[in-house]
Design an enzyme around this catalytic site. Structure first.
Site, PDB file in Angstrom:
ATOM      1  CG  ASP A   1      68.843 -24.288  51.851  1.00 13.49           C
ATOM      2  OD1 ASP A   1      69.144 -23.779  52.950  1.00 13.49           O
ATOM      3  OD2 ASP A   1      69.231 -23.818  50.770  1.00 13.49           O
TER       4      ASP A   1
ATOM      5  CG  ASN B   1      73.974 -22.577  40.203  1.00 13.10           C
ATOM      6  OD1 ASN B   1      73.438 -21.896  41.068  1.00 13.10           O
ATOM      7  ND2 ASN B   1      74.022 -23.894  40.264  1.00 13.10           N
TER       8      ASN B   1
ATOM      9  CG  HIS C   1      71.588 -22.256  43.936  1.00 11.58           C
ATOM     10  ND1 HIS C   1      72.587 -23.209  44.030  1.00 11.58           N
ATOM     11  CD2 HIS C   1      71.803 -21.419  44.966  1.00 11.58           C
ATOM     12  CE1 HIS C   1      73.335 -22.955  45.074  1.00 11.58           C
ATOM     13  NE2 HIS C   1      72.895 -21.871  45.664  1.00 11.58           N
TER      14      HIS C   1
ATOM     15  CD  GLU D   1      72.060 -26.537  42.438  1.00  6.35           C
ATOM     16  OE1 GLU D   1      72.176 -25.351  42.077  1.00  6.35           O
ATOM     17  OE2 GLU D   1      72.967 -27.160  43.029  1.00  6.35           O
TER      18      GLU D   1
HETATM   19  C1  GLP Z   1      73.925 -22.069  49.361  1.00 10.23           C
HETATM   20  C2  GLP Z   1      72.518 -21.936  49.913  1.00 10.23           C
HETATM   21  C3  GLP Z   1      71.791 -20.778  49.307  1.00 10.23           C
HETATM   22  C4  GLP Z   1      72.657 -19.552  49.291  1.00 10.23           C
HETATM   23  C5  GLP Z   1      73.872 -19.800  48.437  1.00 10.23           C
HETATM   24  C6  GLP Z   1      74.813 -18.616  48.361  1.00 10.23           C
HETATM   25  O1  GLP Z   1      74.038 -22.962  48.316  1.00 10.23           O
HETATM   26  N1  GLP Z   1      71.740 -23.114  49.765  1.00 10.23           N
HETATM   27  O2  GLP Z   1      70.584 -20.551  50.049  1.00 10.23           O
HETATM   28  O3  GLP Z   1      71.942 -18.460  48.801  1.00 10.23           O
HETATM   29  O4  GLP Z   1      74.571 -20.891  48.965  1.00 10.23           O
HETATM   30  O5  GLP Z   1      75.686 -18.629  49.435  1.00 10.23           O
HETATM   31  P1  GLP Z   1      76.665 -17.479  49.853  1.00 10.23           P
HETATM   32  O6  GLP Z   1      75.840 -16.435  50.520  1.00 10.23           O
HETATM   33  O7  GLP Z   1      77.615 -18.110  50.813  1.00 10.23           O
HETATM   34  O8  GLP Z   1      77.322 -16.987  48.609  1.00 10.23           O
END
Ligand code: GLP
Length: 225
Positions: A65, A126, A128, A133
């Site tokens: 992403d 959440n 995702h 989402e």
């Molecule tokens: C972001 C990314 C996700 C990731 C998530 C969790 O929103 N788009 O791909 O898995 O955050 O992030 P973190 O590892 O910092 O908790």
């Protein structure tokens, strides 16, 4: 699918080793196609990969992403994070992002190189995966999405203020991710435990996008406190 618990260091080391082996095996054969995630969780995997003696010359990466409106010079763009965190230190064949130019072609680009061999995934609080989402359908492909308030708030820790967090992103879809041959989902921190358990052991529902992974034939899930 079940949750394996271990220390963050050990989980990161194990996943880095899977990648190491595939990258080196690819030297005399097909390209190795590696799907990569951002966020804080995969950071240690990339630190490990940076320090390993790996030939990535036949490894093609596809990131999950990217934020809409942040270019690669913005320190919070995922391109910036990956360039600094990994790509500059190793000799990859090529690195792809679903940026504003490429996202409409992203699924075909992945298909054209034979599909993703290993996809690294994190999970949002959440449920995702990537930026899919709650409410995302199973057949979703790479596209532009609106970020939820929950995600904007979670990700605001990386920005000077919440107003600077983009409200949209380009993301691989659930269908894109599910086509990967192997998936390693990693969750770190007690605040992720409940949603991870719902994703792995709960009902399969668009309300918890990570729950679709229960239908994947080759997905391993790791948790560390
Ligand atoms: C972001 C990314 C996700 C990731 C998530 C969790 O929103 N788009 O791909 O898995 O955050 O992030 P973190 O590892 O910092 O908790």
């Amino acid at each position: 699918m079940r949750i394996r618990s271990n220390t963050y260091q050990k989980v990161s080391h194990q996943i880095a080793n899977y990648i190491h082996k595939k990258a080196n095996d690819s030297i005399n054969g097909e390209h190795f196609i590696l799907g990569l995630a951002t966020g804080s969780t995969p950071h240690q995997i990339y630190e490990e990969l940076k320090s390993m003696d790996i030939d990535f010359s036949r490894t093609i990466t596809f990131n999950l992403d990217e934020y809409v409106g942040l270019n690669e010079n913005h320190p919070q763009s995922y391109k910036y994070f990956m360039n600094k965190g990994l790509f500059k230190s190793q000799n990859f064949h090529s690195n792809n992002f679903p940026d504003e130019k490429l996202y409409p072609y992203y699924d075909s680009m992945i298909d054209n190189v034979g599909g993703i061999d290993i996809q690294i995934l994190g999970i949002g609080t959440n449920g995702h995966i990537a930026f899919n989402e709650p409410g995302t359908p199973r057949d979703s492909k790479t596209r532009i999405v609106d970020l939820t308030e929950n995600t904007i708030k979670d990700n605001s820790r990386f920005f000077d203020s919440i107003d600077e967090v983009p409200t949209q992103a380009m993301t691989m879809g659930i269908n894109t991710i599910m086509k990967s041959k192997a998936i390693y989902l990693i969750a770190q921190g007690k605040h992720k435990k409940e949603i991870l358990e719902r994703a792995v052991y709960g009902e399969i529902t668009p309300e918890v996008p990570a729950s679709f992974l229960q239908e994947h034939p080759n997905c391993e899930v790791f948790y560390s406190d």
